[in-house]
Design an enzyme around this catalytic site. Sequence first.
Site, short mmCIF file in Angstrom:
data_model
loop_
_atom_site.label_atom_id
_atom_site.label_comp_id
_atom_site.label_asym_id
_atom_site.label_seq_id
_atom_site.Cartn_x
_atom_site.Cartn_y
_atom_site.Cartn_z
N ASP A 11 0.87 -1.18 0.00
CA ASP A 11 0.00 0.00 0.00
C ASP A 11 0.90 1.23 0.00
O ASP A 11 1.77 1.35 0.87
CB ASP A 11 -0.87 0.04 1.26
CG ASP A 11 -1.89 -1.07 1.32
OD1 ASP A 11 -1.69 -2.09 0.64
OD2 ASP A 11 -2.88 -0.92 2.06
N ASP A 62 -15.80 -3.15 0.38
CA ASP A 62 -15.16 -2.76 1.64
C ASP A 62 -16.27 -2.35 2.61
O ASP A 62 -17.00 -1.39 2.32
CB ASP A 62 -14.21 -1.58 1.40
CG ASP A 62 -13.24 -1.87 0.25
OD1 ASP A 62 -12.70 -2.99 0.21
OD2 ASP A 62 -13.05 -0.99 -0.61
O1 LIG Z 1 -7.62 -0.97 -1.38
C1 LIG Z 1 -7.99 0.22 -1.26
O2 LIG Z 1 -8.44 0.87 -2.24
C2 LIG Z 1 -7.91 0.90 0.09
C3 LIG Z 1 -8.48 2.16 0.23
C4 LIG Z 1 -8.40 2.81 1.48
C5 LIG Z 1 -7.77 2.21 2.55
C6 LIG Z 1 -7.18 0.95 2.41
C7 LIG Z 1 -7.25 0.32 1.18
N1 LIG Z 1 -6.70 -0.95 1.00
C8 LIG Z 1 -6.03 -1.65 2.03
C9 LIG Z 1 -5.64 -2.98 1.57
O3 LIG Z 1 -5.94 -3.47 0.52
C10 LIG Z 1 -4.75 -3.76 2.52
O4 LIG Z 1 -3.51 -3.93 1.88
C11 LIG Z 1 -5.28 -5.12 2.83
O5 LIG Z 1 -6.60 -5.02 3.26
C12 LIG Z 1 -4.38 -5.85 3.85
O6 LIG Z 1 -4.86 -5.76 5.18
P1 LIG Z 1 -4.03 -6.34 6.43
O7 LIG Z 1 -3.57 -7.72 6.09
O8 LIG Z 1 -5.00 -6.33 7.59
O9 LIG Z 1 -2.88 -5.42 6.66
#
Ligand SMILES: O=C(O)c1ccccc1NCC(=O)[C@H](O)[C@H](O)COP(=O)(O)O
Length: 241
Positions: free
Chosen positions: A11, A130
């Site tokens: 990210d 989401d």
């Molecule tokens: O994916 C998006 O567009 C997004 C927008 C705003 C906030 C977060 C976003 N994505 C986050 C992710 O895709 C994380 O990488 C993923 O959920 C991993 O989560 P974790 O394993 O709990 O760190």
Amino acid sequence: MPKLELLPAVDVRDGQAVRLVHGESGSETSYGDPLQAALTWQRAGAEWLHLVDLDAAFGTGDNRAQIAEVARSMDIKVELSGGIRDDASLAAALATGCTRVNLGTAALETPEWVAKVIAEHGDKIAVGLDVRGTTLRGRGWTRDGGDLYETLARLDSEGCARYVVTDIAKDGTLQGPNLELLKNVCAATDKPVVASGGVSSLDDLRAISSLVADGVEGAIVGKALYAEAFTLEEALKAVSV
Ligand SMILES: O=C(O)c1ccccc1NCC(=O)[C@H](O)[C@H](O)COP(=O)(O)O
């Protein structure tokens, strides 16, 4: 039964690989250069990379050039997410050579456009669902955007190929995935589901693997890898049996 696909996450915020808690702007922990992070996951055996432009998602700018560089440097499949909401941002995302893009806000705010690009691009388009509870969130997860199951039914009827399902309450918390949510979404659609948010342990990955027969195809892993709760090699081994 096919094995669960793992998608390590990179990210990007303000040029850095970060993880947020509950996707909230300002909760960043920084993990350095996104390209180095992505290359680390590739070297460790990843077949996929989940690459997110958080600034584009939040509307605080974008990391488009850097994201394109990362995507183009990968020999593995890339799922691109964050701020893809119109023809220009979709064209830029697809021009990186990524395997698929993940639409979020657009599916809530411009459903006609999303139906059009699903028809045009087929399984290069996934939709990110989401949620807080069963309410969808858009604009970097900051605004309510309707009911999960109504939107899922609409997208199914338009031929959406795949869903990336995130329980925002779990995201970045290392509190474990929301298995009930994943089961409920799988029961509501025949399309494959990628689980995202909250993975904290190899047991969490094994639990998500047990839902492959229900329709869970993959799991995104972010914080747990950066926090070194386990290695990607261990994760890949855990889901291969
Ligand atoms: O994916 C998006 O567009 C997004 C927008 C705003 C906030 C977060 C976003 N994505 C986050 C992710 O895709 C994380 O990488 C993923 O959920 C991993 O989560 P974790 O394993 O709990 O760190």
